[in-house]
Design an enzyme around this catalytic site. Structure first.
Site, PDB file in Angstrom:
ATOM      1  N   GLU A 107      39.375  51.556  39.667  1.00 15.86           N
ATOM      2  CA  GLU A 107      39.748  50.144  39.593  1.00 15.86           C
ATOM      3  C   GLU A 107      38.900  49.266  40.499  1.00 15.86           C
ATOM      4  OE1 GLU A 107      43.643  47.341  40.497  1.00 15.86           O
ATOM      5  OE2 GLU A 107      43.826  49.510  40.540  1.00 15.86           O
ATOM      6  N   ASP A 108      38.651  49.717  41.733  1.00 17.11           N
ATOM      7  CA  ASP A 108      38.029  48.849  42.741  1.00 17.11           C
ATOM      8  C   ASP A 108      36.576  49.170  43.052  1.00 17.11           C
ATOM      9  OD1 ASP A 108      40.458  47.576  42.964  1.00 17.11           O
ATOM     10  OD2 ASP A 108      41.130  48.779  44.669  1.00 17.11           O
TER      11      ASP A 108
END
Length: 757
Positions: A107-108
């Site tokens: 996600e990051d």
């Protein structure tokens, strides 16, 4: 601004210190892991090979998050480490620990799932992918994105429960460290936590985490209320310490004399549970008298019941306050004996008696499966929590298969996250746990979806009951089915389980879809006949033609186009003109016979194929208007309002206004010669107020071979006369006229007439 600085500005100094010191769960949280060395101390249960894999996952996550900081300014890697430390407390396997360390990398950090598969294997990558939000996709609203994110997470969880265990640890650590966030964001995350994540933790038996998530959510949503209740709890803790210590000594002494080895824990209600009880009972803090209690942990199952006798000899039990959750466990696997006793000061104190393994399940729920791999038969082993948890996870898959809308799926899951349950029996003495307020319909769907779909009647404890009857614990429920029966839309108002609700909606949607296709095909055939052509077949030869038509109409395929025509979203005559144009481009010319028939019918010289016939078997796609309630014999017409064909009488004032406003949406409708059922008509009856007047009305209608399906007497106070508004089931206009004549002959009836809008 942090929650503490916010409280410091608004609260008195003494109250602020209470907020800062009050533990979130009434117990001190376990120390937080901040380095891999501290994490390694918790991983002594792993083999050297597994520990090496976890170390490699840590190095990968550390490199991926290099340079990233949390909102508080500390390195981001401290968050995955803390989450993994919480996961390690449950002794989950190396795969889960690796996924916890890398849960934010996709996600990051721009890491892809194929990369994780190559480096750490498919099982770990699947867990990380299940934990990843869908922020990169575009949704019409933020709520849709959130619902789709939950949907993905819950479906991944249904395949592997470790997904939700890691996710809950992730949410817990985020809640513990939310002070640095903006107040609006804190409040939003806290509300999401208390509505979704805390109930999921409770549903899986993770009670310690459930209590802490609730308290933290309460603290961030309502800091003033949290501080006030926390201050009152701290004050009560001081005033009642002596009585709690005295009772604890008395209990330990009594069990020593009985030669029963026990461990006694004092228990304290959480800040949120006290606040919730105050709200529910509209009471002040002083009226909440079960703030403190005791847990008695023994070695074996028989000792649970022996300990109960010892306690009841010490203090008097409160009648009706004993619960045996060992014989009948809660839906999340929780097992204990609960009894409420009166202490020396005359206040009620709850005691919970359980074995060591029951205690593990009570605190860690489904996670106890990893903490205690092997159970001893008959001791309330963690396998029970695992089995019940698996049953709920399977229900998620069932709901998903029937629900294609993310928000609807989330709604069904919320319904299923019930905090309390009733326990009912099948005729063969099998126990089923259902949410409080559940009905025989919920019971039927819990048995099997086919049983629910064809349910027609129910018996509770041998007595016939209505299908909307609320079930109570201990009821023996039996349902009857019929192969011709099908779900009733009104069931949605009474069912309580997400499974039943999703199955009913799925059935009704499929039914509406099939009926709308049939009606749409019929309407298009009629409209195209007016153009002198026949509807082309749905085959390979005409595939390109249908593709052109659906592209022009904006529909995805032929079936969707027919549904839209059947529901009135698209006008059949307009679609027919376009189809005739496409057929003309391909060399098809209007047929003289078909064109003549179409025009002849359109001029009403003949009522034939151009008229939709109503016989009473129509479902969701054809509705009889409730304003005029048409019955056979009435002159009727059909209106397409976007949800199918609505039939009005031709003299209906509401129908006339619709025709003036939108005349293109009307079509000819007539009654079939053979009708399949009776129809409801609204009747107004003015009666003189006298003893037995209502009985005389009912008797007159029965004598005319009609049935009353609904009666309304209004809210007016009784006077010399009363107007009754009835729905009467009749065959046709002649039958209704007979009913009205019979009513008028009754001595109590002053006037009887059909109600028209």
């Amino acid at each position: 601004m942090s929650i503490r600085s916010f409280a410091a500005d608004l609260l008195p100094a003494k109250l602020h210190s209470t907020l800062a010191r009050a533990p979130a769960t009434g117990m001190a949280p376990q120390s937080e892991v901040t380095t891999f060395a501290e994490l390694s101390e918790k991983l002594t249960y792993l083999s050297k090979a597994d520990l090496k894999k976890v170390r490699e996952a840590y190095k990968f996550a550390d490199q991926a998050h290099l340079g990233q900081l949390r909102a508080s300014g500390i390195p981001y890697i401290t968050h995955p480490l803390a989450v993994t430390g919480l996961v390690a407390d449950w002794k989950l396997d190396a795969t889960a620990l690796m996924a916890a360390l890398m849960h934010d990398t996709i996600e990051d950090c721009g890491v892809t799932k194929p990369e994780l598969i190559e480096l750490f294997g498919s099982p770990t990558a699947d867990l990380v992918d299940g934990l990843t939000k869908l922020d990169k996709l575009q949704f019409s609203t933020k709520e849709d994105g959130q619902a789709e994110s939950f949907r993905k997470m819950l479906l991944a969880m249904s395949r592997d429960v470790r997904v939700i265990l890691i996710k809950l640890c992730d949410r817990l650590h985020n809640m513990r460290t939310m002070d640095a966030m903006a107040p609006a964001k804190r409040s939003r995350i806290a509300r999401e936590t208390i509505e979704i994540f805390a109930p999921i933790a409770h549903r899986l038996g993770l009670n310690q985490m459930y209590r802490e998530l609730q308290d933290l959510s309460f603290r961030f949503m309502y800091p003033w209320r949290y501080a006030a209740v926390g201050k009152a709890l701290e004050r009560a803790r001081g005033t009642r310490r002596d009585i709690v210590d005295r009772m604890r000594r008395d209990v330990e002494k009594s069990f020593a004399e009985a030669r029963t080895k026990v461990t006694v824990y004092s228990r304290e209600k959480t800040v949120f549970s006290i606040y919730r009880k105050m709200r529910e009972k509209h009471a002040g803090f002083a009226q909440v008298n079960d703030i403190f209690g005791f847990r008695i942990v023994v070695n074996s199952l028989p000792e649970c019941y022996l300990s109960l006798g010892t306690l009841h000899q010490m203090y008097k039990p409160v009648p009706g306050r004993f619960k045996d959750y060992i014989a009948i466990p809660k839906a999340n696997g929780y097992q204990s004996l609960h009894t409420t006793l009166v202490n020396p000061l005359g206040t009620a104190v709850e005691f919970q008696v359980r074995t060591e393994e029951m205690h593990a399940v009570a605190e860690a729920g489904i996670a106890a499966h990893w903490m205690y791999k092997a159970g001893t038969p008959g001791t309330g082993r963690p396998d029970e929590a695992q089995r019940l948890g698996a049953m709920w996870l399977q229900s998620l898959i069932d709901i998903q298969s029937d629900t294609h809308d993310s928000s609807e799926f989330l709604e069904h899951v919320k319904i299923d996250l019930f905090p309390e349950a009733v326990y009912v029996f099948t005729p063969k003495s099998k126990i089923l746990a259902l949410p409080r307020g559940a009905t025989p319909i919920d019971f039927a769907y819990a048995i099997h979806s086919d049983v629910g779909d064809h349910c027609v009647a129910a018996k509770v404890n041998g007595e016939p009951v209505a299908l909307r009857t609320e079930l109570k614990s201990g009821d023996v429920v039996e349902v009857s089915t019929s192969p011709n029966a099908r779900p009733n839309p009104s069931w949605l108002n009474s069912v309580r389980t997400g499974r039943a609700r999703s199955k009913i909606r799925h059935f009704l949607k499929n039914l509406e879809h099939e009926e709308s296709i049939i009606l749409g095909e019929k309407l298009l055939t009629q409209a195209l006949r007016n153009e002198g052509m026949a509807v082309p077949a749905d085959d390979e030869e005409h595939a390109a033609l249908w593709q052109s038509l659906t592209r022009w109409s904006g529909s995805r395929n032929r079936a969707e186009l027919m549904v839209d025509i059947g529901l009135g979203r698209k006008i059949a005559s307009i679609v027919a003109k376009r189809l005739a144009q496409l057929l003309g481009e391909r060399g098809t010319r209007p047929g003289a016979v078909a064109l003549t028939m179409g025009r002849y019918a359109a001029n009403e010289a003949q009522v034939g194929q151009n008229v939709v016939e109503i016989d009473g078997s129509e479902g969701a796609s054809v509705q009889l208007a409730t304003c005029c309630r048409p019955i056979p014999g009435d002159e009727v017409a059909g209106y397409f309002g976007g949800e199918g064909l609505t039939v009005h009488t031709k003299d209906c004032s509401i129908g006339r206004r619709l025709r003036e406003r939108d005349g293109d949406r009307w079509m000819e409708v007539d009654w079939a010669e053979q009708l399949t059922r009776q129809f409801e008509s609204a009747v107004s009856v003015l009666v003189a107020n006298a003893k037995g007047a209502l009985a005389q009305v009912a008797q007159a209608i029965s004598a005319a071979e009609a049935d009353i399906t609904h009666i309304d007497m209004g809210d007016e106070r009784a006077s010399e006369t009363t107007e009754l508004r009835l729905l009467v089931s009749v065959r046709d206009r002649l039958h209704l006229a007979d009913v009205l004549r019979t009513l008028k002959r009754s001595s109590s009836v002053l006037r009887a007439s059909r109600v028209k809008p």
